[in-house]
Design a protein around this motif. Sequence first.
Motif, mmCIF file in Angstrom:
data_model
loop_
_atom_site.group_PDB
_atom_site.id
_atom_site.type_symbol
_atom_site.label_atom_id
_atom_site.label_comp_id
_atom_site.label_asym_id
_atom_site.label_seq_id
_atom_site.Cartn_x
_atom_site.Cartn_y
_atom_site.Cartn_z
ATOM 1 N N ASP A 152 -82.485 -31.121 46.315
ATOM 2 C CA ASP A 152 -81.357 -30.222 46.017
ATOM 3 C C ASP A 152 -80.298 -30.329 47.111
ATOM 4 N N LYS A 156 -77.534 -26.997 43.982
ATOM 5 C CA LYS A 156 -77.380 -26.638 42.574
ATOM 6 C C LYS A 156 -78.554 -25.809 42.084
ATOM 7 N N ASN A 159 -78.752 -22.371 43.942
ATOM 8 C CA ASN A 159 -77.743 -21.437 43.442
ATOM 9 C C ASN A 159 -78.109 -20.912 42.057
ATOM 10 N N ALA A 160 -78.708 -21.759 41.250
ATOM 11 C CA ALA A 160 -79.169 -21.302 39.937
ATOM 12 C C ALA A 160 -80.248 -20.241 40.089
ATOM 13 N N ASP A 313 -72.816 -19.395 39.109
ATOM 14 C CA ASP A 313 -72.805 -20.305 37.958
ATOM 15 C C ASP A 313 -71.695 -21.342 38.089
ATOM 16 N N VAL A 316 -72.935 -23.975 40.431
ATOM 17 C CA VAL A 316 -73.912 -24.825 39.747
ATOM 18 C C VAL A 316 -73.199 -25.812 38.835
#
Length: 476
Positions: A152, A156, A159-160, A313, A316
Amino acid sequence: MLIRIIHKSGIIALLLISLWSCKTMKVDFRDENKYVPESYAESGDTTNIVDLSWRDYFSDANLIALIDTALVNNQELNITMQEIAISQSEIKARKGEYLPFVGLKAGAGLEKEGEYTRHGAVDEQLEIEPGKSFPNPFSDFGIGVYASWEIDVWKKLRNAKKAAVSRYLSSVEGRNFMVTNLISEIAESYYELMALDNLLDIVERNIEIQGSALQTVKQQKEAAKVTQLAVNRFEAQLLNTKNLQYEIRQRIVETENKINFLVGRFPQPIVRDSESFDNLPIGPVQEGIPSQLLENRPDIRQAELELMAAKLDVKVARANFYPSFKISGGVGLQAFNPAHLIKPESIFYNLLGDLIAPLINRNALKAQYASASAKQIQAIYEYEQTILSGYIDVLNQLAKIDNFSKSYETKAKEVELLNQSVTIANNLFTSARADYAEVLLTQREAVESRIELIEIKLQQMNAKINIYRALGGGWE
């Protein structure tokens, strides 16, 4: 030399294309506005009634018992609790995405190649060991451990996961907001039921009074002091009052059933002390300062958490334009005969690293990014709207408490005067010094004023409930 130049040029071109693929589209962005006025009025006192537990704010033991039952049995609240559980599972799923995936694999297979095929002809020439032909059909047995891990780099996946956490916390605040509204709705219905009991008592007492007045008028008609018109008017008013009681009884039934529904049980009588309704205290209101709404009102906190999730979001969606890095590998034992699985020669392993970047046809990623950005702007407006709505809600309830308190005082004086007027009108009518129409009008006005006084008292109690809810109390 030429081949080396071609290789270098290819690598440079690949890097340039990868960098170009990382370019994201421009979208609208702005920060949310958290401004609220410094105070609701000139007072800047930070003392707030939401610091009181709802058990202390609503001192009626019967009401507290209803709320306690509702917090356990209310179906809508329990549905929301399951939604919270779903959100919690989403966190676990998101967390698992940026951790390595490890699995155990075991299998067995059998393969027979045709002799007049390329693979079949090759197999005929092969020897597993000197002097031992390649087995046909060929069996395959294996057991091993396989792993894959997406690194990661651009956060991404993390953060999700953070977005899922924010939505989970948002669902918790949504549950708190529902608890606040549930408590308010039960309290409003409970006080409405008490008010209806008092209205019914007023109507029933007036039925007795009007019945006595009708008998008096009938006696005066026999003595030729009044006509049949007076008798008919008194009797019509009595019938009108009797009819009013059935409407009130129906409202009592519906209100009781509404409370039972909110409590999550089948209809049964609601225990209440309606005689104390007129003396229910309103108490002083300590509204604190508007900035406390940001911390106390669950719907504002819910909107803030939804905004945090929407911002994540966007991050992401932006990270989807960047290359992803994935490592996969495995180690185990594999042989055509199970007896050979224990031999060192049967050990196998593999390791693979992938770099994948979106290159062509990125419309789906652009659409996803634009959608996430638009949802973020939408969440900002919803957050600001929730703050504004909460502030106005408090102002409305404060004004309602003040105005209905004054209205109650003036209406109480009116009721007192009209009660005196009824006695005076009856005495004057008995002594033939007043017309029967004056008696009827005075009686009707007295009944209507007493009914209005009860309704104003109910509005006062609703204002007491709603200011507590508007300031963010009732969910702790």
